[in-house]
Design an enzyme around this catalytic site. Structure first.
Site, PDB file in Angstrom:
ATOM      1  N   HIS A   1       0.818  -1.210   0.000  1.00 29.08           N
ATOM      2  CA  HIS A   1       0.000   0.000   0.000  1.00 29.08           C
ATOM      3  C   HIS A   1       0.858   1.269   0.000  1.00 29.08           C
ATOM      4  O   HIS A   1       0.737   2.123  -0.875  1.00 29.08           O
ATOM      5  CB  HIS A   1      -0.929   0.001   1.214  1.00 29.08           C
ATOM      6  CG  HIS A   1      -1.943  -1.091   1.214  1.00 29.08           C
ATOM      7  ND1 HIS A   1      -3.049  -1.079   0.393  1.00 29.08           N
ATOM      8  CD2 HIS A   1      -2.022  -2.249   1.935  1.00 29.08           C
ATOM      9  CE1 HIS A   1      -3.774  -2.164   0.606  1.00 29.08           C
ATOM     10  NE2 HIS A   1      -3.170  -2.881   1.533  1.00 29.08           N
ATOM     11  N   ASP A   2       1.715   1.414   1.013  1.00 27.16           N
ATOM     12  CA  ASP A   2       2.435   2.675   1.197  1.00 27.16           C
ATOM     13  C   ASP A   2       3.452   2.934   0.100  1.00 27.16           C
ATOM     14  O   ASP A   2       3.774   4.096  -0.204  1.00 27.16           O
ATOM     15  CB  ASP A   2       3.130   2.689   2.565  1.00 27.16           C
ATOM     16  CG  ASP A   2       2.125   2.779   3.701  1.00 27.16           C
ATOM     17  OD1 ASP A   2       1.008   3.269   3.470  1.00 27.16           O
ATOM     18  OD2 ASP A   2       2.466   2.372   4.827  1.00 27.16           O
TER      19      ASP A   2
END
Length: 304
Positions: free
Chosen positions: A233-234
């Site tokens: 995600h990040d």
């Protein structure tokens, strides 16, 4: 010239991967890390950021940020990242300490001393950014843009409608989206696609000591299951800085719900323009998955 930027983060296992890319992508110049409560408490996210920087012997200042959301108690994600936030690897002891000022003040000082507007990247709850914009509204003109990992134009991953980072502090997110600064939103629409395959994950320990460390952390991420791959995600927010062509963006009006038993933390993304409001964000809606995977392998290989 490498892009100078500030990274606001809540490490967090996938944050560790994003910090690696932020440090070693040659197109980037990471100037400061600020921490916020999110995946675990701010004391733990700060300790984790300092541990990672010591691991890489990177001389990057760290400022500790908000311990709680603006108006509500913290709900963390230790059940995903482990009690420490980075379970799975034994980092060595060190004497590093954060700056003697809170994150929003440290960001303000960095912005105001920069010779040109700077990019901010936020991959945790937006509490520090909201405090900055509230306490020092003049800083808006020194922010080139804010790139966030957060939100969703579709479903959520914390509640049926809300993504974790926004849901933890929706009041902060609402302030940020209403601020008028340029925002690039890398939400679940793209981060759910940003999957590293089991095969690529298995190659990590062969790369370098960073690959060994990340593989150890990933082995404890989401109960340690890598059989179906892992979503990074990040890393998407860092990838957008370096490879924006991998993303399909659309200018949209985004509102953040702060009320409602079932809807608090929802990002209402007006893709069709039905609300008649001017766009306040560039929203990432699609991702070149193979291109993303190639870039991740390349940038991890550049780490020690």
């Amino acid at each position: 010239m490498p892009l100078p930027f500030i990274l606001d983060t809540d490490p967090g296992i996938d944050d560790a991967a994003a910090i690696a890319a932020a440090l070693f992508a040659p197109e980037l110049d990471l100037q400061m890390i600020t921490t916020v409560a999110g995946n675990v408490s701010v004391e733990k996210t700060t300790r984790n950021a300092l541990q990672l920087l010591h691991f890489w012997q990177a001389d990057i200042p760290v400022a500790q940020g908000a311990a709680t959301p603006l108006l509500r108690p913290l709900r963390d994600a230790a059940y995903v990242h482990g009690e420490s936030g980075m379970e799975g690897y034994d980092f060595v002891d060190h004497q590093r300490q954060p700056l003697a000022k809170p994150a929003f003040m440290a960001i303000r000082d960095k912005l105001m001393s920069a010779t040109e507007p700077m990019t901010l990247v936020a991959i945790g709850p937006l509490t520090n950014i909201a405090l900055l914009l509230t306490q020092y509204p003049e800083c808006k003109f020194n922010i080139r843009r804010l790139v966030i990992m957060g939100g969703s134009a579709g479903r959520g991953n914390f509640t049926p409608n809300a993504e974790f980072n926004i849901a933890i502090d929706p009041e902060a997110a609402a302030r940020v989206f209403q601020s008028g600064i340029e925002i690039v939103m890398c939400g679940l629409d793209v981060t759910n696609q940003a999957m590293l395959t089991p095969e690529s994950l298995a190659k990590l320990p062969e790369l370098n000591k960073t690959g060994k460390m990340l593989h150890s952390l990933f082995s404890h991420y989401r109960s340690g299951s890598m059989a179906n791959g892992l979503r990074m995600h990040d890393l998407c927010a860092i990838a957008w800085l370096v490879r924006p062509e991998l993303f399909t963006l659309k200018s949209c009006f985004v509102a953040v719900e702060t009320q409602g038993t079932y809807t608090s933390g929802t990002t209402v993304v007006d893709i069709e323009g039905r609300l008649g409001q001017p766009a306040n964000a560039q929203v990432a809606l699609d991702l070149d998955v193979e291109g993303f995977r190639r870039w991740v392998e390349e940038v991890f290989a550049l780490a020690p």
